[in-house]
Scaffold this active site. Sequence first.
Site, PDB file in Angstrom:
ATOM      1  N   VAL A  21       6.085 -10.820   1.114  1.00  0.00           N
ATOM      2  CA  VAL A  21       6.856 -11.983   1.547  1.00  0.00           C
ATOM      3  C   VAL A  21       6.133 -12.703   2.681  1.00  0.00           C
ATOM      4  CG1 VAL A  21       9.033 -10.875   0.911  1.00  0.00           C
ATOM      5  CG2 VAL A  21       8.247 -10.740   3.268  1.00  0.00           C
ATOM      6  N   HIS A  60      -0.648  -6.422   6.713  1.00  0.00           N
ATOM      7  CA  HIS A  60       0.191  -5.850   7.774  1.00  0.00           C
ATOM      8  C   HIS A  60      -0.590  -4.850   8.601  1.00  0.00           C
ATOM      9  CE1 HIS A  60       3.290  -3.395   9.737  1.00  0.00           C
ATOM     10  NE2 HIS A  60       4.053  -4.462   9.655  1.00  0.00           N
ATOM     11  N   HIS A 102       5.940 -12.019  10.120  1.00  0.00           N
ATOM     12  CA  HIS A 102       4.520 -11.940  10.473  1.00  0.00           C
ATOM     13  C   HIS A 102       3.786 -13.222  10.091  1.00  0.00           C
ATOM     14  CE1 HIS A 102       4.409  -7.923  12.015  1.00  0.00           C
ATOM     15  NE2 HIS A 102       4.853  -7.379  10.891  1.00  0.00           N
ATOM     16  N   ILE A 146       0.830  -1.202   0.000  1.00  0.00           N
ATOM     17  CA  ILE A 146       0.000   0.000   0.000  1.00  0.00           C
ATOM     18  C   ILE A 146       0.869   1.258   0.000  1.00  0.00           C
ATOM     19  CG2 ILE A 146      -1.901  -1.158   1.207  1.00  0.00           C
ATOM     20  CD1 ILE A 146      -1.045   0.348   3.759  1.00  0.00           C
ATOM     21  N   GLU A 196      -1.657  -5.016  12.576  1.00  0.00           N
ATOM     22  CA  GLU A 196      -1.428  -3.812  13.366  1.00  0.00           C
ATOM     23  C   GLU A 196      -2.512  -2.749  13.247  1.00  0.00           C
ATOM     24  OE1 GLU A 196       2.466  -2.308  12.630  1.00  0.00           O
ATOM     25  OE2 GLU A 196       3.474  -4.143  13.278  1.00  0.00           O
ATOM     26  N   GLU A 221       5.910   3.331   4.847  1.00  0.00           N
ATOM     27  CA  GLU A 221       7.175   2.973   4.207  1.00  0.00           C
ATOM     28  C   GLU A 221       7.316   3.656   2.852  1.00  0.00           C
ATOM     29  OE1 GLU A 221       9.718   1.159   5.464  1.00  0.00           O
ATOM     30  OE2 GLU A 221       8.587   1.093   7.342  1.00  0.00           O
TER      31      GLU A 221
END
Length: 258
Positions: free
Chosen positions: A205, A146, A209, A86, A177, A90
Amino acid sequence: MTKKGILVVSFGTSYPDTRAVTIDAIENEIRTAYPDIPLYRAWTSRMIAAKLKHTTGENIPDVTEALLRMKEDGITDVCIQPTHVINGIENDRMKKDALALRKDFCSVAFGAPLISSTEDMREAVQIITRAFSCLDHSEALVLMGHGSEHYANTVYPALDYMFKEMGYPNIHIGTVEAYPEPVHVMELLKKSKIKKVHLAPFMIVAGDHANNDMAGREKDSWKSIFEKAGYDVSCHLKGLGEYGEIRKMLVRHLEMIL
């Protein structure tokens, strides 16, 4: 004289097996598509890069280091393609670091992350549903995203809605999260006659997590949570980067800025 260069930016992973079939595979797909344009790599997670340097001796640059290397090599026009899912924290950090060196190049262009439009979401839904076409009415697929504090986190509930709008009521998305959480997915499962839950990462990947938060043995892993609720659970440790169609989506995003 102008000289183009491609910079592929990933979060990174310390799991060599999944790296080979995801991040490395994406880079190789881009090299194959554009063999005449030099390709460079950068990872945004300095913690993972530091871990690799300590364990394997490999030195993976961050965005700033990679761009300085490109400058030394005579690259004048930089095309940056992230492998981020998304347009979140980062990706914002990557852009900030790259634009700090904007004056050193004739141009710096950014390709879109994997899910950056309604069309991207629809294509991702089609790829996932084809991969899990064997699900029957008593089985559900729960995808682990994530999640982020960034407003781009809205991609996850939008994707969840789109799965259902496109006729797949037994496919759900949760995040590690942010929202939706496993508890929200559980409420949806209670409304159906699901007996078996398939867990799979909605991440490039299948790293930490996926192996620990999703498929781990700890009582707070998703596997343990759903088993405790009475479901038969099967974990699929396959990152999005392993899907050839997902890799092609990123190549097309890069094509738009070359």
